[in-house]
Design an enzyme around this catalytic site. Structure first.
Site, mmCIF file in Angstrom:
data_model
loop_
_atom_site.group_PDB
_atom_site.id
_atom_site.type_symbol
_atom_site.label_atom_id
_atom_site.label_comp_id
_atom_site.label_asym_id
_atom_site.label_seq_id
_atom_site.Cartn_x
_atom_site.Cartn_y
_atom_site.Cartn_z
ATOM 1 N N GLU A 45 0.870 -1.166 0.000
ATOM 2 C CA GLU A 45 0.000 0.000 0.000
ATOM 3 C C GLU A 45 0.914 1.225 0.000
ATOM 4 O O GLU A 45 1.815 1.314 0.848
ATOM 5 C CB GLU A 45 -0.885 0.012 1.251
ATOM 6 C CG GLU A 45 -1.837 1.189 1.195
ATOM 7 C CD GLU A 45 -2.760 1.324 2.399
ATOM 8 O OE1 GLU A 45 -2.738 0.457 3.291
ATOM 9 O OE2 GLU A 45 -3.491 2.337 2.422
ATOM 10 N N ARG A 269 5.520 -12.763 9.462
ATOM 11 C CA ARG A 269 6.202 -11.519 9.132
ATOM 12 C C ARG A 269 7.524 -11.416 9.893
ATOM 13 O O ARG A 269 7.745 -12.075 10.902
ATOM 14 C CB ARG A 269 5.322 -10.323 9.421
ATOM 15 C CG ARG A 269 4.909 -10.155 10.878
ATOM 16 C CD ARG A 269 4.228 -8.805 11.118
ATOM 17 N NE ARG A 269 3.203 -8.514 10.129
ATOM 18 C CZ ARG A 269 3.131 -7.353 9.462
ATOM 19 N NH1 ARG A 269 4.006 -6.405 9.678
ATOM 20 N NH2 ARG A 269 2.173 -7.136 8.604
ATOM 21 N N LYS A 279 4.123 0.769 9.692
ATOM 22 C CA LYS A 279 4.254 2.004 8.920
ATOM 23 C C LYS A 279 3.655 3.182 9.667
ATOM 24 O O LYS A 279 4.128 4.305 9.549
ATOM 25 C CB LYS A 279 3.606 1.843 7.543
ATOM 26 C CG LYS A 279 4.519 1.112 6.575
ATOM 27 C CD LYS A 279 4.008 1.197 5.155
ATOM 28 C CE LYS A 279 3.003 0.112 4.908
ATOM 29 N NZ LYS A 279 2.625 0.001 3.479
HETATM 30 P P1 ATP Z 1 1.823 -2.120 8.107
HETATM 31 O O1 ATP Z 1 1.111 -3.168 8.902
HETATM 32 O O2 ATP Z 1 3.035 -1.573 8.756
HETATM 33 O O3 ATP Z 1 0.933 -1.048 7.563
HETATM 34 P P2 ATP Z 1 1.482 -3.635 5.802
HETATM 35 O O4 ATP Z 1 1.646 -5.080 5.942
HETATM 36 O O5 ATP Z 1 0.095 -3.134 5.806
HETATM 37 O O6 ATP Z 1 2.372 -2.891 6.862
HETATM 38 P P3 ATP Z 1 1.760 -3.389 3.013
HETATM 39 O O7 ATP Z 1 2.194 -2.246 2.203
HETATM 40 O O8 ATP Z 1 0.357 -3.810 2.919
HETATM 41 O O9 ATP Z 1 2.167 -3.084 4.514
HETATM 42 O O10 ATP Z 1 2.719 -4.635 2.752
HETATM 43 C C1 ATP Z 1 3.030 -5.102 1.466
HETATM 44 C C2 ATP Z 1 3.433 -6.541 1.552
HETATM 45 O O11 ATP Z 1 4.552 -6.678 2.415
HETATM 46 C C3 ATP Z 1 2.322 -7.391 2.133
HETATM 47 O O12 ATP Z 1 2.235 -8.570 1.365
HETATM 48 C C4 ATP Z 1 2.765 -7.662 3.527
HETATM 49 O O13 ATP Z 1 2.295 -8.887 3.972
HETATM 50 C C5 ATP Z 1 4.286 -7.638 3.402
HETATM 51 N N1 ATP Z 1 4.881 -7.244 4.671
HETATM 52 C C6 ATP Z 1 4.643 -6.129 5.371
HETATM 53 N N2 ATP Z 1 5.341 -6.121 6.533
HETATM 54 C C7 ATP Z 1 6.054 -7.262 6.556
HETATM 55 C C8 ATP Z 1 6.968 -7.854 7.491
HETATM 56 N N3 ATP Z 1 7.293 -7.255 8.633
HETATM 57 N N4 ATP Z 1 7.516 -9.042 7.174
HETATM 58 C C9 ATP Z 1 7.206 -9.656 6.022
HETATM 59 N N5 ATP Z 1 6.354 -9.165 5.109
HETATM 60 C C10 ATP Z 1 5.770 -7.984 5.357
HETATM 61 MG MG MG Z 2 -1.318 -3.989 4.355
#
Ligand code: ATP
Ligand code: MG
Length: 577
Positions: A45, A269, A279
């Protein structure tokens, strides 16, 4: 001797043996589930910069595409206009490329808004969705809990024609935010709360960074994500564990709409000690000016790590080492540093830099003479060659390399003692120069011309080799030393007592995470070094040139010191069994 059956030790294991996801994909290939096709995607995102957790997901998705000769898309999951921005879209693309990957298709969920909307109408027509007019609070309340089933909305059975009319008017902008939502009609008694009539569309009068003001209703993540995966022909939709109980909804939507169905697979994760990875929190650090920006070298963002000097190879190696698992764990930050050292040890040229200079005058040095000494650029890499380093009668050494009254275990320079200067000569401390306050301001030493670049012909030994720079030739520099951004392994750990005192995760910020050293001196071969260039300052660690460098002074970020905490931990663990 190697038997013909066993592959050479350097051959990588077959993809299927590397982790449970690749194993499943290999099994799907074997069974012909997707006709042997493998197509993954990385779906960020654009509401912040990517962090090292995303690097794990990127290495996994793009790595699988590489290992199975498949494809990987980059798709922006841009369904939440209030938090998203083109700055993030641009930085994400730059970061993925910097990590060494190139996408096959570049998509935005927002490209599918019209089609997704069409499917929303179709769901209403099929009696599988309805417009609800309960408030957000009422919806939350009536959704129930793990122990209490949900209660159906009074609007659940409104005629399809009425829902359809309302949805069209929602789209036309007739209603304010929150007035109505579109919900799927699934099962208010489902043990899975995600199946209790989840929201599919909400009203949000907000400007979208791509679709502008064309829409004032936006599909929710679950609706848009599954559709996007299906539309792009994704075979394996890899996501983090918190989506495990969204999978039934992912599949329900695809099934009732009769669409092509990818396989969702969840993994744990990445969590890292001494850092936060949400984020929302990273944004808070930036907006609250706790750091200098998204690319502050203390941030766990890819941009921050790049600026700090981590090579992309080190991040890839790290992702390889941590592997992929199904249960949550926290990885030691020291492993990340260990991977950086492993890569930099092979690739970073050695140079000399004195961070806290102490002047040394060689009393027997011939007036005006300058020697050009040969220095090896990288003992780990013969290809890296040698360079010339100027040596003259006035030098700087590290203040900490001299002690006037040394304790037993201090083997470096002291009054009357002799040491070697790297690539140069033996010098012997004859006299200590002090100011009125008794502070040491310089040393007067003699050098032995017969020791140039090596040992003493008479066989006498020294116990230390020091780095140095020529005072007349060295360049001024600023060096920034970083420590963990947080003082606790888990920055979210705040005791009840601390909470009562009004403390939160921000009180775990490390007040000394940055030390700026000014007045450093580095060898002249670094003149004109470009931002991003990585070196090892001998005996100090690995450093990278910061973009703040100007013509009147270089700025270096310390990436990692030379002390490998990870190796120490491993050895200790090994010794204790
Ligand atoms: P946040 O929870 O901080 O907002 P998010 O998971 O919503 O992070 P996205 O931009 O949706 O952030 O993530 C893009 C991709 O990266 C998704 O497939 C997510 O599962 C993966 N991802 C995000 N954070 C991690 C992490 N700490 N370890 C592994 N994969 C991750
Ligand atoms: Mg997300």
């Amino acid at each position: 001797m190697t038997s013909p059956e066993s592959p050479p030790p350097s051959a990588p294991p077959p993809p299927a043996a590397r982790d449970f996801i690749r194993e499943r994909i290999a099994a799907d290939n074997a069974s012909g589930k997707y006709q042997g096709r493998v197509h993954t995607r990385f779906p960020p995102e654009p509401n912040g910069y990517l962090h090292v957790g995303h690097a794990k997901s990127i290495c996994l998705n793009f790595g699988i595409a590489r290992d199975f000769a498949g494809k990987c898309n980059l798709r922006f999951d841009d369904t939440n206009p209030t938090k998203e921005d083109v700055e993030y879209v641009d930085s994400i693309q730059a970061d993925v490329r910097w990590l060494g990957f190139e996408w096959d298709g570049l998509y935005y969920a927002s490209e599918y808004f019209e089609t997704i909307y069409g499917y929303a109408e179709r769901l209403i027509e099929k009696g599988l969705a309805y417009v609800d007019e309960q408030t957000a609070d009422q919806i939350r309340e009536t959704r129930g809990t793990l122990t209490r089933p949900g209660t159906p909305s009074p609007w659940r059975d409104r005629p399809a024609s009425e829902s359809l009319d309302l949805l069209r008017r929602m789209r036309a902008g007739e209603f304010e935010d929150g007035r109505y939502v579109l919900r799927a009609k699934i099962d208010m008694a489902s043990p899975n709360i995600n199946m209790r009539d989840p929201t599919l569309y909400r009203i949000r009068h907000a400007h979208h960074h791509r679709t502008g003001d064309a829409w004032c209703i936006y599909p929710t993540y679950d609706f848009a994500h599954g559709y996007s995966d299906s539309q792009e022909g994704i075979t394996h939709s890899i996501c983090t564990l918190e989506f495990e109980n969204h999978r039934p909804l992912y599949e329900w939507l695809i099934d009732v709409l009769g669409l092509y169905k990818p396989q969702q697979i969840e993994f744990a994760r990445l969590n890292l000690t001494y850092t936060v990875m949400s984020k929302r929190k990273l944004l808070h650090l930036v907006q609250g000016k706790h750091v200098r920006g998204w690319d502050d070298p203390r941030m766990p963002t890819i941009a921050g790590m790049r600026r700090r000097g981590f090579p992309p190879e080190a991040l890839r190696l790290f992702c390889e080492r941590i592997g992929v698992a199904k249960n949550e764990s926290t990885v030691d930050y020291a492993l990340l540093e260990h991977c950086a050292r492993e890569v930099l040890n092979k690739s970073a040229p050695r140079v000399m830099g004195v961070l806290d200079p102490l002047e040394v005058t060689l009393t027997n040095w011939p007036e005006g003479q300058v020697d050009e000494l040969d220095a090896v650029n990288n003992p780990e890499d013969p290809q890296a060659g040698t360079r010339k380093v100027p040596f003259a009668g006035r030098l700087y050494i590290e203040r900490a390399d001299f002690m006037e009254d040394p304790p037993k275990k201090f083997f470096r320079l002291a009054p009357g003692r002799e040491v070697r200067l790297r690539w140069g000569y033996f010098i012997k401390c004859e006299e200590v120069v002090k100011d009125a306050d008794g502070r040491v301001t310089g040393l007067r030493c003699t050098y032995d011309p017969a020791t140039r670049g090596g040992d003493a012909p008479d066989g006498r030994k020294v116990k230390a080799t020091l780095h140095w720079v020529s005072a007349a030739h060295a360049l001024p520099a600023e060096v920034r030393i970083y420590e963990h951004l947080f003082t606790r392994e888990d920055p979210d750990q705040v005791s009840e007592e601390e909470q009562k005192a009004g403390k939160d995760w921000l009180s775990n910020l490390n007040p000394s995470s940055l030390t700026v050293m000014r007045g450093c001196r580095v060898e002249p071969s670094l003149a004109g070094a470009a931002p991003g260039q990585r070196v090892q300052f001998e005996r100090h660690g690995y450093f990278a040139v910061d973009p703040d460098s100007a013509s009147d002074g270089l700025v270096f970020n310390r990436t990692v010191s030379l002390k490998d905490e990870w190796q120490k931990l491993q050895k200790k663990g090994g010794a204790e069994g």
